[in-house]
Scaffold this active site. Structure first.
Site, PDB file in Angstrom:
ATOM      1  N   LYS A  44      -6.903   2.905 -13.084  1.00  0.00           N
ATOM      2  CA  LYS A  44      -6.543   2.320 -11.781  1.00  0.00           C
ATOM      3  C   LYS A  44      -7.021   0.877 -11.740  1.00  0.00           C
ATOM      4  O   LYS A  44      -8.135   0.557 -12.176  1.00  0.00           O
ATOM      5  CB  LYS A  44      -7.216   3.115 -10.641  1.00  0.00           C
ATOM      6  CG  LYS A  44      -7.149   2.443  -9.264  1.00  0.00           C
ATOM      7  CD  LYS A  44      -5.720   2.293  -8.757  1.00  0.00           C
ATOM      8  CE  LYS A  44      -5.659   1.471  -7.461  1.00  0.00           C
ATOM      9  NZ  LYS A  44      -4.272   1.212  -7.022  1.00  0.00           N
ATOM     10  N   CYS A 130      -0.073  -6.797  -7.100  1.00  0.00           N
ATOM     11  CA  CYS A 130      -0.343  -5.818  -6.057  1.00  0.00           C
ATOM     12  C   CYS A 130       0.213  -6.350  -4.743  1.00  0.00           C
ATOM     13  O   CYS A 130      -0.191  -7.413  -4.273  1.00  0.00           O
ATOM     14  CB  CYS A 130      -1.841  -5.543  -5.904  1.00  0.00           C
ATOM     15  SG  CYS A 130      -2.129  -4.363  -4.559  1.00  0.00           S
TER      16      CYS A 130
HETATM   17  O1  LIG Z   1      -1.842  -0.588  -3.134  1.00  0.00           O
HETATM   18  C1  LIG Z   1      -2.201  -0.509  -4.340  1.00  0.00           C
HETATM   19  O2  LIG Z   1      -3.355  -0.189  -4.728  1.00  0.00           O
HETATM   20  C2  LIG Z   1      -1.144  -0.876  -5.338  1.00  0.00           C
HETATM   21  N1  LIG Z   1       0.102  -0.383  -5.111  1.00  0.00           N
HETATM   22  C3  LIG Z   1       1.172  -0.735  -5.901  1.00  0.00           C
HETATM   23  O3  LIG Z   1       2.312  -0.276  -5.704  1.00  0.00           O
HETATM   24  N2  LIG Z   1       0.976  -1.614  -6.934  1.00  0.00           N
HETATM   25  C4  LIG Z   1      -0.235  -2.133  -7.204  1.00  0.00           C
HETATM   26  O4  LIG Z   1      -0.356  -2.937  -8.171  1.00  0.00           O
HETATM   27  C5  LIG Z   1      -1.364  -1.758  -6.388  1.00  0.00           C
HETATM   28 CL1  LIG Z   1      -2.919  -2.409  -6.747  1.00  0.00          CL
END
Ligand SMILES: O=C(O)c1[nH]c(=O)[nH]c(=O)c1Cl
Length: 312
Positions: A44, A130
């Site tokens: 993650k 993100c």
């Molecule tokens: O809200 C998130 O954690 C998230 N959610 C996404 O769809 N892509 C990302 O790179 C991330 Cl970091």
């Protein structure tokens, strides 16, 4: 029939793995990936410190898809660095991916310095896409910032590194981002991240389906495959051969994996569908891809990787 692939001089027994963010946040999830038939795992996306992320509901299931605004919940870089280094001791021949997503340039540089000084020898996936940190734009949509980040990173970072990009929707943007990326010793480019800041409405309740940002979130799943394939192909045609493509987006079945590879992907990542199906997904997709390859007379993926035909 082999599903093996190689990136940056490292070989993977299977060209399929998870996408960052899905079933990879804690040791239990990562151990399940290690035990699975996936060719690698990615952790993650990490921030320097542990983060709770956005308030729930922050992810919603759609027909063959998902919308999320998780907000980067994670256990902090030290947790994932400890995990991958411990795993490296246990399985020295395996290469895995460590995703980092600082909410500032300073955070990204600090994390990369820490990783550079550590004994980690796998791949870093620098997440520039993100879409869900309130008030923070996606770096990947600001080309000058991408250039600045990579310029500063490669002043000191010497281990294999790739970037996770948002989807682009204009061929000129493919030209522009590729022109920047080609200036750097990148090992790979991972395309695409979710399609950011979409909106899903529940007509029954007349309400959005996730709490953060008034319901705006990233879309994943079947509906993003045409955009994902366009970004894989668009970058494969423009990036120097030394930069491998990791294809992500819209993979539900073996045929979707085949299409990503045909467009130029050396490795594919599965997010939304992996979230629903768990690690048995990799067994199913491996069988489905092998069946397709056998029907077509391919014995390895290099025989068709990037060989998509056009009409002229
Ligand atoms: O809200 C998130 O954690 C998230 N959610 C996404 O769809 N892509 C990302 O790179 C991330 Cl970091």
């Amino acid at each position: 029939t082999s599903l093996a692939t190689s990136i940056g001089g490292r070989t993977f027994g299977n060209c399929m793995m998870n996408a960052a963010g899905i079933r990879c946040q804690n040791k239990k999830d990562l151990d399940a990936l290690v035990a699975s038939s996936a060719g690698a795992y990615v952790t993650k996306s990490a921030t320097p410190q542990k983060r709770a992320g956005n308030p729930s509901p922050r992810m919603h299931t759609l027909n063959k898809g998902s919308i999320n605004s998780m907000g980067l919940p994670n256990n902090g870089l030290d947790y994932y660095l400890d995990y991958v280094i411990d795993d490296q001791h246990k399985r020295p021949k395996a290469t895995n991916f460590l995703s980092v997503a600082g909410t500032s340039l300073a955070d990204n540089l600090a994390m990369l310095h820490q990783i550079q000084e550590s004994e980690f020898n796998g791949f870093v996936e620098l997440n520039l896409s993100c879409p869900n940190v309130p008030g923070k734009p996606q770096v990947g949509y600001d080309f000058d910032r991408v250039n600045d980040v990579l310029d500063q990173v490669f002043q000191f970072y010497t281990k294999p590194l790739g970037v996770k990009l948002p989807p682009y929707f204009d061929l000129v943007h493919f030209d522009q981002i590729a022109a920047i990326l080609n200036q750097y010793p990148l090992t790979f480019v991972n395309t695409i991240n979710s399609i950011g800041n979409a909106l899903v409405v529940d007509p029954r309740s007349e309400q959005v389906v996730i709490r953060p940002k008034g319901g705006f979130g990233g879309i994943g799943g079947a509906s993003v495959k045409p955009t994902a394939l366009a970004n894989v192909r668009g970058l494969a045609l423009r990036l120097k051969p030394a930069i491998a493509i990791v294809g992500t987006g819209g993979i539900l079945n073996g045929v979707d994996v085949f299409e990503h590879i045909l467009c130029g992907a050396s490795m594919v990542q599965i997010g939304t569908q992996f979230g629903y199906e768990g690690t048995k997904l990799f067994d199913r997709l491996s069988q489905e891809l092998k069946d397709i390859m056998n029907q077509k007379g391919y014995t390895n993926i290099e025989q068709f990787r990037g060989k998509l035909k056009t009409f002229d």
